[in-house]
Every structure is written in C-alpha cells, then in structure tokens.
Design a protein around this motif. Structure first.
Motif, PDB file in Angstrom:
ATOM      1  N   SER A 137      45.994  13.574  -1.504  1.00  0.00           N
ATOM      2  CA  SER A 137      46.629  13.193  -0.422  1.00  0.00           C
ATOM      3  C   SER A 137      46.293  10.979  -1.658  1.00  0.00           C
ATOM      4  O   SER A 137      47.188  10.651  -1.462  1.00  0.00           O
ATOM      5  CB  SER A 137      45.315  12.362   0.715  1.00  0.00           C
ATOM      6  N   ILE A 138      45.772  11.310  -2.625  1.00  0.00           N
ATOM      7  CA  ILE A 138      45.577  10.489  -3.225  1.00  0.00           C
ATOM      8  C   ILE A 138      46.524  10.412  -4.300  1.00  0.00           C
ATOM      9  O   ILE A 138      47.909   9.880  -4.489  1.00  0.00           O
ATOM     10  CB  ILE A 138      44.289  10.672  -4.843  1.00  0.00           C
ATOM     11  N   GLN A 139      47.281  11.404  -4.380  1.00  0.00           N
ATOM     12  CA  GLN A 139      48.542  11.647  -5.415  1.00  0.00           C
ATOM     13  C   GLN A 139      49.909  10.819  -4.398  1.00  0.00           C
ATOM     14  O   GLN A 139      50.870  10.333  -5.034  1.00  0.00           O
ATOM     15  CB  GLN A 139      49.321  12.786  -5.691  1.00  0.00           C
ATOM     16  N   TYR A 140      49.982  11.672  -3.283  1.00  0.00           N
ATOM     17  CA  TYR A 140      50.882  10.955  -2.492  1.00  0.00           C
ATOM     18  C   TYR A 140      50.891   9.296  -2.395  1.00  0.00           C
ATOM     19  O   TYR A 140      51.842   8.635  -2.290  1.00  0.00           O
ATOM     20  CB  TYR A 140      50.306  11.635  -0.681  1.00  0.00           C
ATOM     21  N   GLU A 141      49.641   8.711  -2.173  1.00  0.00           N
ATOM     22  CA  GLU A 141      49.639   7.874  -2.413  1.00  0.00           C
ATOM     23  C   GLU A 141      50.440   6.507  -3.568  1.00  0.00           C
ATOM     24  O   GLU A 141      51.007   5.485  -3.606  1.00  0.00           O
ATOM     25  CB  GLU A 141      48.742   6.740  -1.699  1.00  0.00           C
ATOM     26  N   PHE A 142      49.692   7.145  -4.079  1.00  0.00           N
ATOM     27  CA  PHE A 142      50.535   6.820  -5.191  1.00  0.00           C
ATOM     28  C   PHE A 142      52.151   7.068  -5.911  1.00  0.00           C
ATOM     29  O   PHE A 142      52.612   6.289  -7.002  1.00  0.00           O
ATOM     30  CB  PHE A 142      50.317   7.599  -7.125  1.00  0.00           C
ATOM     31  N   GLY A 148      49.279  -1.441   1.930  1.00  0.00           N
ATOM     32  CA  GLY A 148      47.649  -1.257   1.435  1.00  0.00           C
ATOM     33  C   GLY A 148      47.702   0.329   0.762  1.00  0.00           C
ATOM     34  O   GLY A 148      46.381   1.100   1.125  1.00  0.00           O
ATOM     35  N   HIS A 149      48.234   0.618  -0.067  1.00  0.00           N
ATOM     36  CA  HIS A 149      47.773   1.978  -0.766  1.00  0.00           C
ATOM     37  C   HIS A 149      47.137   2.415  -1.819  1.00  0.00           C
ATOM     38  O   HIS A 149      46.217   3.297  -1.789  1.00  0.00           O
ATOM     39  CB  HIS A 149      49.688   2.707  -1.275  1.00  0.00           C
ATOM     40  N   ARG A 150      46.593   0.585  -2.302  1.00  0.00           N
ATOM     41  CA  ARG A 150      45.612   1.186  -3.031  1.00  0.00           C
ATOM     42  C   ARG A 150      44.160   1.105  -2.355  1.00  0.00           C
ATOM     43  O   ARG A 150      43.380   1.735  -2.285  1.00  0.00           O
ATOM     44  CB  ARG A 150      45.424  -0.166  -3.654  1.00  0.00           C
ATOM     45  N   GLN A 151      44.174   0.541  -1.134  1.00  0.00           N
ATOM     46  CA  GLN A 151      42.690   0.543  -0.160  1.00  0.00           C
ATOM     47  C   GLN A 151      42.894   2.232   0.572  1.00  0.00           C
ATOM     48  O   GLN A 151      41.870   2.566   0.284  1.00  0.00           O
ATOM     49  CB  GLN A 151      43.408  -0.633   1.096  1.00  0.00           C
ATOM     50  N   ALA A 152      44.056   2.716   0.201  1.00  0.00           N
ATOM     51  CA  ALA A 152      43.902   4.290   0.840  1.00  0.00           C
ATOM     52  C   ALA A 152      43.421   4.813  -0.146  1.00  0.00           C
ATOM     53  O   ALA A 152      42.385   5.519  -0.231  1.00  0.00           O
ATOM     54  CB  ALA A 152      45.716   4.643   1.257  1.00  0.00           C
TER      55      ALA A 152
END
Length: 287
Positions: A137-142, A148-152
């Motif tokens: 999930s973290i990789q997906y946001e990157f 808001g991807h940093r907040q995610a």
C-alpha cells in the motif's frame, strides 16, 4: 576507513524514504554505515547476513529487522541467492504524537530492540501477510501520487508501527543472533567493545583479551566487520558523543572526555570527519 554515514535530506518536508522489493548484490550494498533515520527491513526471499550493532544475523524469508538511528550496520547478500527485501527509512520527527493520556510511543519497538540488543524478528505467516499488504500500500501511494498521498503514506507508516509494537511482543519469535557463527572470541570481543569503547582500549588490549595474536585479530576483524578496529571504536565513540550532546547541557569538553578523547581538538576533528559537522552544530540541530 570509517563506516559510511548515509545522509538523507534533513530539510525535506516529508522525511521518509522507501526501497521496495530490491534485490541487491554484495557489490551494490553499502559498506558498514549508519544514519540518523530509523530503518525497517523486511525480507521476502533469499539469504544473506546482517551485522547490526555488535551482532551477526542470518537473513532469510520472513525476517524483520528494526534498526534505530545511529546504529552501525551492514547487509551482505548471499552470492547465489541474494536477498530481496523492502527497506523503510524515516525520521523519528514524523511519528511524534501528542500526549493522549498514555505512554505509548510509535518508536517503542525500536527502543525495545536497543534495550535487549536484539534487532531481528522471525515473523509468522499471518504476520507476513499483514506486512506484505502494508508495504504494498505504501509503494502504491509512492507510484501513484494522488491528492494527500504523503498523508496516506504517513498513516500507513503509523499503522505499520502500531502493528509492530503490538505483534512483536506476541507471537513473533525474537532471534538469538550470531546465526552465521563467527568465532566465539569475536562474538565475545564485540560485546566487550560495546561495554568499554569509551575506555582506553586498542588492538593490543583487545587481542590480549581475545587470546589471539594482534595480526590474526586485525585480519579476522576486518574480514567480518568491514573496517579496522580503530575506526570501529572511533565511530562508536562519536555516535555516543552525538547522543550525549542532544540529551544534556554538559559542555563539549566534558563530553569529549567521557567518550574517551584525550584532547578537545582531536574530538572536534574526528567528530567532523565522521558526522560532517562540528559538535556545536550537532547540538544545535538536535534542539
């Protein structure tokens, strides 16, 4: 040769970095190094060894490593089946929480690792599924930086740390370390150094303590640790000095003496060589 100080961008508004599912050869791995940020390493497959603080660990599928800031470490992948792993790096500043009426800290699992000198945990299958999902999930946001991807990413990091704090103490098997079985005298001498590195110790004293010749001591130490004994002790002294500078208001000369330096100019020179800044600048940046 001193270990490499890996430098992250301290001025970045989002002090976080991710190396997702990397497979590295021994040539591409950093030599002995340390950094201010905290690090989580999760192994998917492959084999290798990990030197952390003063202990050697085997790396294999499902292993999880917690590396607090300013801890000397080095990963060495197996030549035939190198490790594939994900590494998370973050500044402790982004996981500070307001006082909510309890003593919880997201960094508690790292504090426990330091207190028990145990940085490796062997995860259960159910825990691996949770880790796989969270890291993906973290990789997906990157890869898909939406609003808001940093907040995610931060929320997912906090969720991961909460999981580690809860689950590492219930079911996860801590490692006893030393899995690659270096010579017994080497294991004992690393522990001895960890307890006495601020004292007047050197090659002659340590080889006598280990009951081996100075030449043999130097050869084996450099082969296993990746640096000579003088650089290793010096780096541990500087890391301890940096910690003391941030924790109290003792004058710099007193801290230099406490950490085993006979003169203040030598302390200043070594501090700047290892950390790239003066003791005064290190204290100021920590405040």
């Amino acid at each position: 040769m001193h270990p490499v100080r890996k430098v992250f961008d301290a001025n970045d508004a989002f002090p976080f970095s991710l190396a997702y599912k990397n497979t590295k050869s021994s040539q591409s791995e950093l030599p002995d190094h340390f950094h201010d940020w905290y690090e989580i390493v999760y192994v998917y497959r492959g084999k290798g060894t990990f030197f952390i603080d003063h202990t050697f660990y085997e790396m294999k599928q499902g292993d999880l490593f917690l590396i607090p800031g300013n801890t000397i470490h080095r990963a060495t992948p197996d030549k035939e089946t190198p490790v594939t792993s994900t590494a998370i790096y973050f500044s402790p500043s982004i996981v500070q929480t307001p006082n909510l009426g309890d003593s919880f800290s997201y960094l508690h699992c790292f504090e426990q690792a330091t207190a028990h000198h145990n940085y490796k945990f062997e995860t259960l299958l159910s825990q691996r599924q949770n880790l796989d999902s969270g890291l993906e999930s973290i990789q997906y946001e990157f890869k898909h930086p939406n609003l808001g991807h940093r907040q995610a990413i931060l929320l997912q990091l906090l969720q991961l740390l909460l999981f580690l704090n809860r689950d590492l103490g219930s079911g996860t098997k801590p490692s006893t370390g030393d899995s690659i079985a270096p010579p017994m005298w080497m294991r004992e001498i690393l522990l001895y150094i960890d307890q006495h590195f601020c004292e007047d110790i050197g090659l002659k004293t340590l080889s006598k303590q280990a009951s081996v010749t100075p030449a043999h001591f130097s050869r084996v130490f450099k082969q296993l640790i990746g640096m000579n004994i003088t650089a290793y002790i010096m780096t541990k002294r500087i890391i301890r000095a940096k910690q003391l500078l941030s924790e109290n208001d003792l004058n710099i000369s007193s801290i230099a003496e406490m950490c085993g330096f006979e003169s203040l100019p030598h302390f200043h020179a070594m501090f700047k060589r290892v950390l790239g800044m003066t003791p005064a600048a290190a204290r100021k940046s920590a405040r």
